[in-house]
Design a protein around this motif. Structure first.
Motif, PDB file in Angstrom:
ATOM      1  N   THR A  28       0.831  -1.216   0.000  1.00 52.46           N
ATOM      2  CA  THR A  28       0.000   0.000   0.000  1.00 52.46           C
ATOM      3  C   THR A  28       0.864   1.264   0.000  1.00 52.46           C
ATOM      4  OG1 THR A  28      -0.145  -0.049   2.416  1.00 52.46           O
ATOM      5  CG2 THR A  28      -1.899  -1.150   1.186  1.00 52.46           C
ATOM      6  N   ASP A  29       0.246   2.367  -0.391  1.00 51.88           N
ATOM      7  CA  ASP A  29       0.921   3.662  -0.463  1.00 51.88           C
ATOM      8  C   ASP A  29       1.035   4.266   0.942  1.00 51.88           C
ATOM      9  OD1 ASP A  29       1.741   6.261  -0.926  1.00 51.88           O
ATOM     10  OD2 ASP A  29       0.162   6.752  -2.359  1.00 51.88           O
ATOM     11  N   ALA A  30       2.263   4.621   1.355  1.00 57.55           N
ATOM     12  CA  ALA A  30       2.495   5.175   2.690  1.00 57.55           C
ATOM     13  C   ALA A  30       1.794   6.513   2.895  1.00 57.55           C
ATOM     14  CB  ALA A  30       3.998   5.318   2.941  1.00 57.55           C
ATOM     15  N   TYR A  31       1.424   7.193   1.795  1.00 56.19           N
ATOM     16  CA  TYR A  31       0.814   8.527   1.896  1.00 56.19           C
ATOM     17  C   TYR A  31      -0.650   8.545   1.429  1.00 56.19           C
ATOM     18  CZ  TYR A  31       5.552   9.982   2.827  1.00 56.19           C
ATOM     19  OH  TYR A  31       6.796  10.115   3.386  1.00 56.19           O
ATOM     20  N   ALA A  32      -1.262   7.375   1.385  1.00 58.12           N
ATOM     21  CA  ALA A  32      -2.645   7.262   0.897  1.00 58.12           C
ATOM     22  C   ALA A  32      -3.616   8.124   1.703  1.00 58.12           C
ATOM     23  CB  ALA A  32      -3.092   5.799   0.928  1.00 58.12           C
ATOM     24  N   LEU A  33      -3.475   8.143   3.024  1.00 57.37           N
ATOM     25  CA  LEU A  33      -4.409   8.904   3.873  1.00 57.37           C
ATOM     26  C   LEU A  33      -4.268  10.409   3.660  1.00 57.37           C
ATOM     27  CD1 LEU A  33      -4.140   6.901   7.224  1.00 57.37           C
ATOM     28  CD2 LEU A  33      -6.103   6.973   5.670  1.00 57.37           C
ATOM     29  N   ALA A  34      -3.033  10.869   3.506  1.00 54.22           N
ATOM     30  CA  ALA A  34      -2.806  12.301   3.279  1.00 54.22           C
ATOM     31  C   ALA A  34      -3.401  12.728   1.936  1.00 54.22           C
ATOM     32  CB  ALA A  34      -1.313  12.605   3.307  1.00 54.22           C
ATOM     33  N   LYS A  35      -3.280  11.862   0.937  1.00 53.71           N
ATOM     34  CA  LYS A  35      -3.840  12.154  -0.388  1.00 53.71           C
ATOM     35  C   LYS A  35      -5.373  12.202  -0.313  1.00 53.71           C
ATOM     36  CE  LYS A  35       0.042  10.104  -2.906  1.00 53.71           C
ATOM     37  NZ  LYS A  35       0.535   8.964  -3.699  1.00 53.71           N
ATOM     38  N   LYS A  36      -5.935  11.239   0.424  1.00 63.17           N
ATOM     39  CA  LYS A  36      -7.398  11.169   0.562  1.00 63.17           C
ATOM     40  C   LYS A  36      -7.935  12.412   1.270  1.00 63.17           C
ATOM     41  CE  LYS A  36     -11.040   8.119   2.344  1.00 63.17           C
ATOM     42  NZ  LYS A  36     -11.313   6.891   3.156  1.00 63.17           N
ATOM     43  N   ALA A  37      -7.146  12.936   2.230  1.00 66.27           N
ATOM     44  CA  ALA A  37      -7.565  14.127   2.988  1.00 66.27           C
ATOM     45  C   ALA A  37      -7.394  15.416   2.193  1.00 66.27           C
ATOM     46  CB  ALA A  37      -6.771  14.210   4.292  1.00 66.27           C
ATOM     47  N   GLY A  38      -6.782  15.322   1.019  1.00 63.20           N
ATOM     48  CA  GLY A  38      -6.557  16.511   0.194  1.00 63.20           C
ATOM     49  C   GLY A  38      -5.486  17.432   0.751  1.00 63.20           C
ATOM     50  N   ARG A  39      -4.584  16.860   1.558  1.00 63.87           N
ATOM     51  CA  ARG A  39      -3.538  17.662   2.211  1.00 63.87           C
ATOM     52  C   ARG A  39      -2.147  17.198   1.780  1.00 63.87           C
ATOM     53  NH1 ARG A  39      -6.292  19.527   7.016  1.00 63.87           N
ATOM     54  NH2 ARG A  39      -4.411  20.583   7.747  1.00 63.87           N
ATOM     55  N   TYR A  40      -2.053  16.658   0.572  1.00 69.32           N
ATOM     56  CA  TYR A  40      -0.784  16.102   0.070  1.00 69.32           C
ATOM     57  C   TYR A  40      -0.267  16.938  -1.098  1.00 69.32           C
ATOM     58  CZ  TYR A  40       2.432  12.739  -2.126  1.00 69.32           C
ATOM     59  OH  TYR A  40       3.525  12.122  -2.681  1.00 69.32           O
ATOM     60  N   LYS A  41       1.031  17.227  -1.076  1.00 75.10           N
ATOM     61  CA  LYS A  41       1.676  17.900  -2.212  1.00 75.10           C
ATOM     62  C   LYS A  41       2.928  17.140  -2.614  1.00 75.10           C
ATOM     63  CE  LYS A  41       0.013  22.642  -1.761  1.00 75.10           C
ATOM     64  NZ  LYS A  41       0.381  24.065  -1.825  1.00 75.10           N
ATOM     65  N   GLN A  42       3.214  17.184  -3.882  1.00 75.78           N
ATOM     66  CA  GLN A  42       4.319  16.396  -4.417  1.00 75.78           C
ATOM     67  C   GLN A  42       5.441  17.283  -4.946  1.00 75.78           C
ATOM     68  OE1 GLN A  42       3.483  12.649  -6.743  1.00 75.78           O
ATOM     69  NE2 GLN A  42       4.295  13.863  -8.428  1.00 75.78           N
ATOM     70  N   ILE A  43       6.676  16.841  -4.740  1.00 76.57           N
ATOM     71  CA  ILE A  43       7.833  17.545  -5.281  1.00 76.57           C
ATOM     72  C   ILE A  43       8.582  16.609  -6.231  1.00 76.57           C
ATOM     73  CG2 ILE A  43       8.157  19.112  -3.338  1.00 76.57           C
ATOM     74  CD1 ILE A  43      10.373  17.132  -2.370  1.00 76.57           C
ATOM     75  N   LYS A  44       9.501  17.185  -6.974  1.00 75.81           N
ATOM     76  CA  LYS A  44      10.277  16.395  -7.924  1.00 75.81           C
ATOM     77  C   LYS A  44      11.443  15.717  -7.223  1.00 75.81           C
ATOM     78  CE  LYS A  44      12.638  16.779 -12.374  1.00 75.81           C
ATOM     79  NZ  LYS A  44      13.001  17.678 -13.486  1.00 75.81           N
ATOM     80  N   ARG A  45      11.609  14.445  -7.492  1.00 76.61           N
ATOM     81  CA  ARG A  45      12.738  13.702  -6.950  1.00 76.61           C
ATOM     82  C   ARG A  45      14.038  14.217  -7.566  1.00 76.61           C
ATOM     83  NH1 ARG A  45      13.948   7.261  -6.682  1.00 76.61           N
ATOM     84  NH2 ARG A  45      16.182   7.392  -7.014  1.00 76.61           N
ATOM     85  N   THR A  46      15.111  14.263  -6.746  1.00 75.65           N
ATOM     86  CA  THR A  46      16.424  14.682  -7.236  1.00 75.65           C
ATOM     87  C   THR A  46      17.096  13.512  -7.933  1.00 75.65           C
ATOM     88  OG1 THR A  46      16.621  16.218  -5.395  1.00 75.65           O
ATOM     89  CG2 THR A  46      18.641  15.695  -6.583  1.00 75.65           C
ATOM     90  N   GLU A  47      17.415  13.699  -9.208  1.00 80.39           N
ATOM     91  CA  GLU A  47      17.983  12.617 -10.009  1.00 80.39           C
ATOM     92  C   GLU A  47      19.449  12.367  -9.678  1.00 80.39           C
ATOM     93  OE1 GLU A  47      16.059  10.910 -11.690  1.00 80.39           O
ATOM     94  OE2 GLU A  47      14.364  12.144 -12.272  1.00 80.39           O
ATOM     95  N   GLY A  48      19.880  11.134  -9.899  1.00 80.62           N
ATOM     96  CA  GLY A  48      21.306  10.813  -9.880  1.00 80.62           C
ATOM     97  C   GLY A  48      21.874  10.370  -8.553  1.00 80.62           C
ATOM     98  N   VAL A  49      21.034  10.270  -7.505  1.00 81.71           N
ATOM     99  CA  VAL A  49      21.568   9.851  -6.208  1.00 81.71           C
ATOM    100  C   VAL A  49      20.479   9.186  -5.380  1.00 81.71           C
ATOM    101  CG1 VAL A  49      21.056  12.047  -5.052  1.00 81.71           C
ATOM    102  CG2 VAL A  49      22.927  10.616  -4.193  1.00 81.71           C
ATOM    103  N   SER A  50      20.890   8.192  -4.599  1.00 79.46           N
ATOM    104  CA  SER A  50      20.005   7.564  -3.620  1.00 79.46           C
ATOM    105  C   SER A  50      20.890   6.868  -2.588  1.00 79.46           C
ATOM    106  CB  SER A  50      19.075   6.528  -4.279  1.00 79.46           C
ATOM    107  OG  SER A  50      19.826   5.410  -4.729  1.00 79.46           O
ATOM    108  N   THR A  51      20.330   6.636  -1.402  1.00 72.74           N
ATOM    109  CA  THR A  51      21.082   5.927  -0.361  1.00 72.74           C
ATOM    110  C   THR A  51      21.422   4.523  -0.835  1.00 72.74           C
ATOM    111  OG1 THR A  51      20.013   7.231   1.371  1.00 72.74           O
ATOM    112  CG2 THR A  51      21.021   5.155   2.045  1.00 72.74           C
TER     113      THR A  51
END
Length: 388
Positions: free
Chosen positions: A162-185
């Motif tokens: 399941t989506d970890a942010y499903a409840l925030a999206k359902k509440a209409g209180r979710y905003k998305q940003i662009k992932r930074t390319e080229g790096v990850s842990t």
């Protein structure tokens, strides 16, 4: 204690708040007097203007593991902060990371040090849950006055799919940003364990400008200089930078280039390239400016050019044998009486981090295999997302 909140950013912010409150109080008194002399109608208009100026700050929340924190994490926090007036960051507990992803490389207290040091962060919540539950979301909205919950455009999927942010999206209180390319842990841990990391980072002048403070020292500023590789930027780096910044008005950080680091540390170093290391250091609230590709030896000309008042070095560092070297890189500042060795608050080096990864390599490999699959799916399905 789970959910404890730390304010970050020093006393400067509180002073500004006091000044703003004083100005508002004076304005309110002035409006009351205006009403007495010129009638209540005009006074009401001024009160309305004052209320509009006192508009509530937009508070945004972003959470994460922030394990082996890198410039990608910092850029996500920068973007999140741009969506509001105050950024509150939740740092996921060790137990929650182990349950959902596998063991973290850096423990919770070190990750807290790292997040608090990011210059776009206003408050930090310790031991945040991995998934946004109904109970925690209510706490964010009611106790922390959060307006929006932020996450990157890459999916965050729980073990049950399941989506970890499903409840925030359902509440209409979710905003998305662009992932930074080229790096990850995942990429950093995998490359560090095998000694074969290849950077996919594409540096741009715009990104460097976004991370920069954009202002130089004042005419009478006491400029403190510290240099190093700052590879796999960690809590030990942050703490020595904090101490160094406290010795002056402006902290200038010299970052050695890849060739210099390789010559001094070995062919598998640095793990992160010069531009990646520079962005990580620039994101730190204690740093005012960096020299990208600083010279190994500090010359008299360099001290004069940057008007350096003091040169400092930590007791915990990879190159603490500099006095035994044929050509001591600090010989000039030592001869000028402006060199000082600082007690490092934490006994952590880049080698410490590498040893953690190597000693627990099997667990990290299992973690990375699962994460690598979702990374591949992300890049296969990736579409352009506007933003920065």
């Amino acid at each position: 204690m789970a959910g404890s909140v730390d304010m970050v950013g020093g006393g400067g912010r509180s002073e500004k708040v006091k000044v703003a409150a004083t100005c508002l109080l004076l304005a309110a008194v002035g409006i009351s007097l205006w009403g007495l002399y010129f009638g209540d109608g005009e006074a009401k208009q001024w009160r309305g203007m004052l209320r509009r100026k006192k508009k509530k700050a937009i508070r945004v929340y972003m959470d994460g593991c922030f394990d082996m924190m890198h410039y990608g994490h910092c850029n996500a926090l920068r973007q999140a902060r741009a969506l509001g007036d105050e950024l509150v960051v939740g740092v996921v507990s060790d137990a929650e990371i182990i349950a959902n992803k596998g063991p973290p490389v850096t423990p919770h207290h070190e990750r807290m040090v790292m997040v608090k040091a990011v210059k776009w962060v206003d408050e930090v919540i310790a031991d945040a849950p991995y998934a946004i539950t109904e109970e925690f979301m209510k706490k964010l909205f009611e106790e922390h006055s959060i307006d929006y919950i932020i996450h990157g455009d890459d999916p965050c999927v729980l073990p049950d799919g399941t989506d970890a942010y499903a409840l925030a999206k359902k509440a209409g209180r979710y905003k998305q940003i662009k992932r930074t390319e080229g790096v990850s842990t995942t990429d950093i841990v995998g490359g560090t364990g095998s000694g074969t990391r290849v950077s996919h980072f594409l540096p741009t002048s715009r990104r460097i400008v976004q991370f920069s403070n954009g202002k130089g020292p004042g005419p009478h500023a006491r400029i403190v200089y510290i240099d190093g590789a700052f590879d796999l930027f960690h809590a030990g780096h942050v703490e020595i930078l904090r101490i160094a910044r406290g010795l002056g008005d402006f902290l200038l950080v010299g970052i050695h280039n890849d060739q210099t680091v390789s010559a001094k540390r070995g062919t598998h170093r640095p793990i992160m390239n010069l531009h990646e290391r520079s962005l990580s250091v620039l994101a730190c609230r204690y740093v005012d400016e960096v020299i990208i590709g600083a010279p190994w030896e500090i010359s008299k000309d360099m001290i004069t050019t940057f008007n350096i008042s003091s040169v400092v070095h930590g007791t915990v560092a990879e190159n603490n044998d500099f006095e035994k070297e044929e050509s001591n890189p600090y010989a000039v500042p030592i001869s000028m009486g402006i060199f000082k060795v600082l007690d490092s608050p934490l006994d952590i080096t880049t080698t410490t981090i590498i040893k953690r990864i190597v000693s627990n390599n099997e667990a990290y490999q299992k973690r990375n295999e699962k994460k690598s699959q979702s990374e591949r799916r992300y890049y296969e399905d990736k579409t352009h997302v506007s933003g920065d």
